[in-house]
Design a protein around this motif. Structure first.
Motif, PDB file in Angstrom:
ATOM      1  N   VAL A 137      34.834  63.465 -18.445  1.00 16.39           N
ATOM      2  CA  VAL A 137      35.848  62.410 -18.477  1.00 16.39           C
ATOM      3  C   VAL A 137      36.213  61.945 -17.072  1.00 16.39           C
ATOM      4  O   VAL A 137      36.275  60.737 -16.801  1.00 16.39           O
ATOM      5  CB  VAL A 137      37.099  62.895 -19.225  1.00 16.39           C
ATOM      6  N   GLU A 150      31.061  60.970 -16.573  1.00 13.37           N
ATOM      7  CA  GLU A 150      30.927  60.196 -17.816  1.00 13.37           C
ATOM      8  C   GLU A 150      29.477  60.212 -18.316  1.00 13.37           C
ATOM      9  O   GLU A 150      29.033  59.293 -19.000  1.00 13.37           O
ATOM     10  CB  GLU A 150      31.414  58.756 -17.644  1.00 13.37           C
ATOM     11  N   PRO A 179      42.155  62.245 -23.499  1.00 14.08           N
ATOM     12  CA  PRO A 179      41.401  61.519 -22.461  1.00 14.08           C
ATOM     13  C   PRO A 179      39.943  61.241 -22.821  1.00 14.08           C
ATOM     14  O   PRO A 179      39.326  60.366 -22.208  1.00 14.08           O
ATOM     15  CB  PRO A 179      41.491  62.447 -21.243  1.00 14.08           C
ATOM     16  N   HIS A 205      39.005  59.648 -25.179  1.00 14.43           N
ATOM     17  CA  HIS A 205      38.949  58.284 -25.707  1.00 14.43           C
ATOM     18  C   HIS A 205      38.664  57.259 -24.608  1.00 14.43           C
ATOM     19  O   HIS A 205      38.412  56.090 -24.909  1.00 14.43           O
ATOM     20  CB  HIS A 205      40.267  57.926 -26.394  1.00 14.43           C
ATOM     21  N   LYS A 206      38.710  57.680 -23.362  1.00 13.13           N
ATOM     22  CA  LYS A 206      38.594  56.748 -22.242  1.00 13.13           C
ATOM     23  C   LYS A 206      37.165  56.296 -21.945  1.00 13.13           C
ATOM     24  O   LYS A 206      36.952  55.110 -21.685  1.00 13.13           O
ATOM     25  CB  LYS A 206      39.221  57.389 -20.997  1.00 13.13           C
ATOM     26  N   LYS A 239      33.294  54.869 -21.758  1.00 12.50           N
ATOM     27  CA  LYS A 239      32.658  53.750 -22.454  1.00 12.50           C
ATOM     28  C   LYS A 239      31.779  54.218 -23.609  1.00 12.50           C
ATOM     29  O   LYS A 239      31.574  53.477 -24.573  1.00 12.50           O
ATOM     30  CB  LYS A 239      31.811  52.940 -21.468  1.00 12.50           C
ATOM     31  N   GLY A 252      49.094  58.719 -26.694  1.00  8.69           N
ATOM     32  CA  GLY A 252      47.884  58.832 -25.895  1.00  8.69           C
ATOM     33  C   GLY A 252      46.898  57.705 -26.180  1.00  8.69           C
ATOM     34  O   GLY A 252      46.281  57.153 -25.257  1.00  8.69           O
ATOM     35  N   LYS A 263      48.064  54.649 -24.502  1.00  8.06           N
ATOM     36  CA  LYS A 263      47.845  54.729 -23.057  1.00  8.06           C
ATOM     37  C   LYS A 263      46.420  54.341 -22.688  1.00  8.06           C
ATOM     38  O   LYS A 263      46.194  53.635 -21.695  1.00  8.06           O
ATOM     39  CB  LYS A 263      48.143  56.158 -22.580  1.00  8.06           C
ATOM     40  N   TYR A 264      45.451  54.787 -23.470  1.00  6.41           N
ATOM     41  CA  TYR A 264      44.044  54.513 -23.177  1.00  6.41           C
ATOM     42  C   TYR A 264      43.499  53.352 -24.008  1.00  6.41           C
ATOM     43  O   TYR A 264      42.278  53.240 -24.162  1.00  6.41           O
ATOM     44  CB  TYR A 264      43.202  55.768 -23.427  1.00  6.41           C
ATOM     45  N   TRP A 265      44.373  52.508 -24.524  1.00  8.64           N
ATOM     46  CA  TRP A 265      43.918  51.431 -25.411  1.00  8.64           C
ATOM     47  C   TRP A 265      42.970  50.498 -24.668  1.00  8.64           C
ATOM     48  O   TRP A 265      43.281  49.999 -23.584  1.00  8.64           O
ATOM     49  CB  TRP A 265      45.108  50.648 -25.940  1.00  8.64           C
ATOM     50  N   PRO A 266      41.793  50.208 -25.225  1.00  7.50           N
ATOM     51  CA  PRO A 266      40.836  49.322 -24.547  1.00  7.50           C
ATOM     52  C   PRO A 266      41.314  47.872 -24.611  1.00  7.50           C
ATOM     53  O   PRO A 266      41.707  47.378 -25.663  1.00  7.50           O
ATOM     54  CB  PRO A 266      39.547  49.527 -25.349  1.00  7.50           C
ATOM     55  N   LYS A 288      35.391  49.405 -28.990  1.00  5.10           N
ATOM     56  CA  LYS A 288      36.287  50.552 -28.906  1.00  5.10           C
ATOM     57  C   LYS A 288      37.622  50.253 -29.589  1.00  5.10           C
ATOM     58  O   LYS A 288      38.234  51.141 -30.187  1.00  5.10           O
ATOM     59  CB  LYS A 288      36.526  50.921 -27.440  1.00  5.10           C
TER      60      LYS A 288
END
Length: 512
Positions: free
Chosen positions: A243, A247, A284, A286-287, A289, A319, A322-325, A331
């Motif tokens: 992460v 990646e 995290p 989910h972050k 690509k 969470g 926070k990491y929403w694309p 995604k």
């Protein structure tokens, strides 16, 4: 100990002897190859290097039970020779001999052998280490495709040595799960270093190898309880490095699948270690690509945590927000799917903590110009559990989403999204007609206010243009007179004040 074992085995003569059962000139298909003396001589020899024409070891059925474990160790030692499989025409005879010996070992381990002695356990771990533990060559795939959205389209890479590796993996799996293996003795050799090398192999590009590793690591986790904390720590390290650094890793989906079965065995209440793993590792994840590669396994792990402890639902939703694309529609659709799964099992108290920021985000998704995102957001109203949550909290939720629905009904280009929007509006009207009437009035008032602001701003700029006078200096260069500068400065200040008022009004509107 090794000296005692090797001392019991007959040794090969160093010089040719006419009375010897097999002369050095005899090949593997010579007439004396089938004699018991020749087999015993061949079975006793551990080749220090690969020798053309080497005879296979004796079959297990040809030795008494008391000697089977010694023969097992000899066969394992023979299989410690590693060949180069990049050239299929090199060492063909030796490769076939080793493969036949590996198949014999697999049959022996699978057929309830006697209790494994400590030398046999050591030899098994050594043979597995020599054949399996290796450094992978650099990936031939480009960096853009390895971490992009189209990882599923890449052709899998197959190891040319798989014909031997597969049997070694099967032997290791049968060995670990065998009732003849004592955990107390085996844990000295299937130790932390051995497990760490097993986890490192999950970066293999061969999906067949990752499947075998998944089965073996899962069995090791179940049988060796003393190593469970270390296994979880090693897996967390792989996720952290993936992460926050590279990646790039080929085995994230398989490791998450193992962890999904591990989570089902967690005792309640959950330990703080497990909650930290959820917040610092799973969320995290989910972050990156390449989320699509392991999304199904990740979603299952998160759902298992929430089912174990429903209070964690609010932490997970925050969470995700926070990491929403913002720029990745694929995604975004996956995030919406996971949100629906969470909303199906969330309790009312946790939902009320996150419903305001959640439906502000859903409002943006409803207005998305990507029709799949807008459709997936509107499909939430087809879920009875989600509708029930909205109905119980409609006074706070409906004023947030109604403007988005109105904008869709007026401007959205996609007919399917338009029809879904009208269905949701109809559902909300049936839920609370008076509230919808109030929302319509507020929406029209807000639109009129925005229109007046636009007109007023337009008038200010028209006055500026009328008051400004351009005085040409040289060619195309022009300068503004001092009064025009002052007017433009005042207009900029006015526009900034209007933005501040609008920002404060938007922040206070959910509380009104």
């Amino acid at each position: 100990m090794w000296k005692q074992i090797l001392g019991k085995l007959p040794r090969k003569s160093q010089k040719p002897d006419s009375d010897s059962p097999r002369s050095p000139s005899q090949g593997p298909n010579s007439s004396s190859a089938g004699s018991p003396a020749a087999k015993r001589a061949s079975a006793a020899v551990f080749p220090a290097c690969v020798i053309a024409g080497i005879k296979p070891l004796l079959a297990f059925k040809d030795v008494p039970s008391s000697e089977k474990m010694n023969l097992f160790i000899s066969k394992l030692s023979l299989c410690c020779v590693v060949f180069d499989f990049t050239d299929p025409m090199k060492n063909v005879q030796e490769k076939e001999l080793k493969r036949a010996t590996l198949l014999e070992l697999l049959d022996f381990v699978s057929q309830s052998p006697p209790k494994f002695t400590e030398p046999a356990i050591l030899a098994s771990c050594k043979m597995s280490s020599v054949n399996l533990f290796r450094v992978f060559p650099p990936s031939t795939r480009s960096s853009s495709s390895s971490s992009g959205e189209n990882d599923n389209d890449d052709e899998p890479t197959f190891d040319p040595a798989w014909s031997h590796l597969q049997i070694v993996y099967d032997i290791l799996l049968k060995f670990v799960t065998s009732p003849s293996l004592e955990t107390k003795v085996a844990k000295k050799y299937i130790n932390c270093a051995f497990i760490l090398r097993i986890i490192d192999l999950f970066d293999s590009e061969d999906p067949r190898e990752r499947d075998c590793l998944k089965a073996i690591l899962h069995r090791v986790y179940g049988k060796f309880m003393v190593h469970r904390p270390f296994i979880r720590k090693c897996m967390s390290s792989v996720f952290y490095r993936f992460v926050f650094e590279t990646e790039k890793h080929n085995g994230i989906a398989e490791l998450l699948e193992i962890f999904g079965s591990v989570i089902t065995g967690f005792a309640l209440p959950l330990k703080e270690e497990h909650k930290i793993f959820l917040s610092r590792v799973l969320i995290p994840l989910h972050k990156p690509k390449s989320l699509a590669v392991y999304f199904q396994q990740l979603s299952y792990c998160v759902s298992q945590f929430i089912e174990k402890e429903p209070k964690l639902a609010g932490c997970v939703i925050n969470g995700l927000l926070k990491y929403w694309p913002v720029t990745n529609s694929q995604k975004e659709v996956m995030f919406l799917s996971q949100l629906e799964e969470i909303l199906e099992i969330i309790n009312m108290a946790e939902f009320q903590k996150v419903m305001v920021p959640l439906f502000w985000r859903l409002g943006h998704c409803i207005n998305s110009y990507h029709f799949q995102v807008a459709e997936r957001a509107l499909f939430l109203w087809n879920n009875d559990q989600v509708v029930n949550l909205i109905a119980h909290n409609r006074q706070a939720i409906v004023p947030i989403v109604f403007p988005a629905l109105e904008r869709n009904a007026e401007h959205h280009w996609n007919h399917a999204v338009l029809n879904l929007t009208l269905n949701v509006k109809r559902m909300l009207a049936e839920m609370d007609d008076a509230l919808i009437v109030a929302c319509i009035a507020n929406y029209k008032e807000d639109q009129a206010r925005k229109k007046s602001e636009v007109e007023r701003r337009k008038e200010v700029w028209e006055r500026l243009e009328n008051a400004a006078s351009l005085q040409p200096v040289t060619g195309r260069t022009a300068v503004l007179k001092e009064p025009c500068r002052n007017l433009r400065h005042l207009a900029c200040n006015l526009e900034m004040k209007e933005r501040e008022v609008k920002f404060i009004r938007n922040k206070l509107s959910p509380l009104m």
